[in-house]
Design a protein around this motif. Structure first.
Motif, PDB file in Angstrom:
ATOM      1  N   HIS A  34       8.116  -5.516  -3.799  1.00 33.48           N
ATOM      2  CA  HIS A  34       7.196  -5.051  -2.761  1.00 33.48           C
ATOM      3  C   HIS A  34       7.933  -4.564  -1.525  1.00 33.48           C
ATOM      4  O   HIS A  34       7.479  -3.628  -0.855  1.00 33.48           O
ATOM      5  CB  HIS A  34       6.206  -6.156  -2.415  1.00 33.48           C
ATOM      6  N   ALA A  35       9.074  -5.166  -1.221  1.00 35.45           N
ATOM      7  CA  ALA A  35       9.861  -4.706  -0.080  1.00 35.45           C
ATOM      8  C   ALA A  35      10.369  -3.285  -0.318  1.00 35.45           C
ATOM      9  O   ALA A  35      10.329  -2.431   0.585  1.00 35.45           O
ATOM     10  CB  ALA A  35      11.042  -5.657   0.156  1.00 35.45           C
TER      11      ALA A  35
ATOM     12  N   ALA B 137       9.003  -1.038  -2.380  1.00 38.19           N
ATOM     13  CA  ALA B 137       7.842  -0.140  -2.365  1.00 38.19           C
ATOM     14  C   ALA B 137       7.421   0.193  -0.938  1.00 38.19           C
ATOM     15  O   ALA B 137       7.126   1.356  -0.612  1.00 38.19           O
ATOM     16  CB  ALA B 137       6.685  -0.778  -3.129  1.00 38.19           C
ATOM     17  N   GLU B 138       7.413  -0.812  -0.081  1.00 40.45           N
ATOM     18  CA  GLU B 138       7.030  -0.597   1.326  1.00 40.45           C
ATOM     19  C   GLU B 138       8.056   0.268   2.045  1.00 40.45           C
ATOM     20  O   GLU B 138       7.700   1.140   2.849  1.00 40.45           O
ATOM     21  CB  GLU B 138       6.882  -1.949   2.021  1.00 40.45           C
ATOM     22  N   GLU B 139       9.325   0.039   1.732  1.00 41.15           N
ATOM     23  CA  GLU B 139      10.405   0.781   2.388  1.00 41.15           C
ATOM     24  C   GLU B 139      10.290   2.282   2.162  1.00 41.15           C
ATOM     25  O   GLU B 139      10.563   3.087   3.063  1.00 41.15           O
ATOM     26  CB  GLU B 139      11.751   0.280   1.866  1.00 41.15           C
TER      27      GLU B 139
ATOM     28  N   GLY C 263       7.458   3.834   1.298  1.00 36.02           N
ATOM     29  CA  GLY C 263       6.124   4.309   1.641  1.00 36.02           C
ATOM     30  C   GLY C 263       5.158   4.439   0.475  1.00 36.02           C
ATOM     31  O   GLY C 263       4.169   5.186   0.573  1.00 36.02           O
TER      32      GLY C 263
ATOM     33  N   LYS D 149       2.052   3.537  -1.664  1.00 37.75           N
ATOM     34  CA  LYS D 149       0.772   2.924  -1.333  1.00 37.75           C
ATOM     35  C   LYS D 149       0.267   2.108  -2.524  1.00 37.75           C
ATOM     36  O   LYS D 149      -0.001   2.662  -3.593  1.00 37.75           O
ATOM     37  CB  LYS D 149      -0.250   3.985  -0.947  1.00 37.75           C
ATOM     38  N   THR D 150       0.135   0.796  -2.307  1.00 36.39           N
ATOM     39  CA  THR D 150      -0.414  -0.061  -3.359  1.00 36.39           C
ATOM     40  C   THR D 150      -1.892   0.250  -3.548  1.00 36.39           C
ATOM     41  O   THR D 150      -2.648   0.333  -2.576  1.00 36.39           O
ATOM     42  CB  THR D 150      -0.221  -1.542  -2.995  1.00 36.39           C
TER      43      THR D 150
END
Length: 388
Positions: A253-254, A256-258, A260, A262-263
């Motif tokens: 998740h880190a 994926a967030e880094e 950008g 979108k979940t």
């Protein structure tokens, strides 16, 4: 059936993990061969088996999970052992067969106490445990078995190398009546429920976010691929597990967030699914991606191919043991599981329209080679040899 066997099969969970699916499919096939089968599975309060079964299912009550995995496994071993001991007071089984270390240790306890003559243990794969108790339980469940079975040649060789035991090979199977190419109304409903983009490349991973599933490198490959295919989606299905995968989850998740992602749109995490939702999801996918670092067999690969969906797998055993002709036909592609660039390239090639058209024409031979009735017949052969 005059020579029907009374068989008890033990699995570790009520959730749709590969070993649990194998146990239930084997039980179903044995049942329809005329044998009397009971599947034993630990179940915490409120839990139920993820699918209906035509044979007896005995859900063994276990307490809610403690924080430490080893404590939970220990509780499940005791619960299964004591539950079966009570049943043995008024009935007998010809064969008791564990598909994991939990059931294997419960049966080993009963064998040491003289309550049963012995048991069969199927090894789907072995896990590298840091906890000394978990490692010891895993080894004991194999060493104490009267007969060891494996679902791939590579794992047979591993058992020989690590334990000095000759494991018998038993095949997996695929239910082509359940996993098929014909779309249904549920396909459309499932796509709407999860917001799946029709027409954009949809890559599916099954089994949750785990180090063994190589989830981080898969995500890195997907990020690379989005430079060329910005509308592509990555769907991660399933994930119910006894083991703690929180470190992999946080890193996944880190990352994926880094970048950008979108979940819920770019990245869809379904969690555990209903049994009837798996065929539609496999049909909706443009490719199943399974770059695992360690697998027993990879049942979902056969299920995807039966649904007409190309697959990307690691170019290592067990996949190389049964997919060679499928790779030659272009329905499966190998990737180097250590290299995100290799996984990304295979994913890109997997969604070429010609592959889906070729798969739509006929069921791949690999799906015809593996059937649950044949697997059940092989098991019965080995059961009878042991009894004799």
């Amino acid at each position: 059936m005059a020579d029907a066997l009374r068989i008890g099969l033990f699995t570790h969970s009520v959730n749709p993990r590969g070993g649990v699916v194998h146990t239930l499919e084997l039980a179903r096939a044995l049942h329809f061969l005329g044998h009397r089968v009971t599947v034993f599975a630990p179940a915490a309060p409120g839990e139920r088996l993820f699918r209906e079964a035509p044979h007896e299912v005995d859900l063994v009550p276990v307490p809610p999970a403690p924080k430490r995995l080893a404590d939970r496994v220990g509780e499940h071993i005791v619960a299964l052992r004591e539950h079966l001991a009570r049943r043995l007071q008024h009935e007998t089984f010809d064969i008791l067969h564990a598909h994991d270390g939990i059931g294997g240790n419960a049966l080993a306890d009963l064998a040491e106490a003289g309550r049963i003559a012995g048991f069969v243990r199927t090894v789907h794969h072995l896990d590298p445990f840091d906890d000394a108790r978990l490692a010891a339980w895993q080894r004991r469940s194999v060493q104490q078995a009267a007969r060891v079975l494996c679902v791939s040649p590579g794992w047979c060789m591993t058992i020989k190398r690590e334990f000095g035991l000759d494991a018998a090979l038993v095949a997996n199977g695929v239910d082509c009546a359940h996993f098929g190419r014909m779309p249904s109304a549920r396909d459309t409903a499932l796509a709407g429920h999860f917001g799946l983009r029709r027409g954009a490349p949809l890559f599916l991973s099954v089994g949750g976010i785990e180090a063994r599933k190589n989830s981080l490198r898969l995500l890195e490959a997907y990020i690379r691929l989005r430079e060329e295919l910005p509308q592509a989606q990555l769907v991660v299905a399933g994930g119910a597990s006894l083991l703690d995968h929180s470190d992999t989850w946080r890193a996944f998740h880190a990352l994926a967030e880094e970048v950008g992602l979108k979940t819920g749109t770019d990245l869809v995490l379904t969690g555990p699914l209903l049994d009837e939702d798996m065929p539609p999801l496999l049909r909706l996918a443009d490719a199943l991606v399974m770059p695992s670092l360690r697998e027993g067999f990879g049942l979902v690969v056969l299920e995807a191919l039966a649904c007409g969906t190309p697959v990307v797998v690691s170019g290592i055993p067990p996949f190389t043991e049964y997919l060679e002709d499928t790779v030659i036909d272009g329905h499966a592609l190998y990737a180097d599981p250590q290299e995100p660039a290799s996984i990304a390239l295979a994913m890109r090639r997997a969604v070429e329209p010609s592959r889906r058209r070729a798969l739509a024409a006929e069921v791949p031979p690999v799906c015809r080679r593996y059937s649950w009735p044949a697997s059940a017949a092989r098991h019965v052969e080995l059961y009878r040899a042991l009894l004799n």
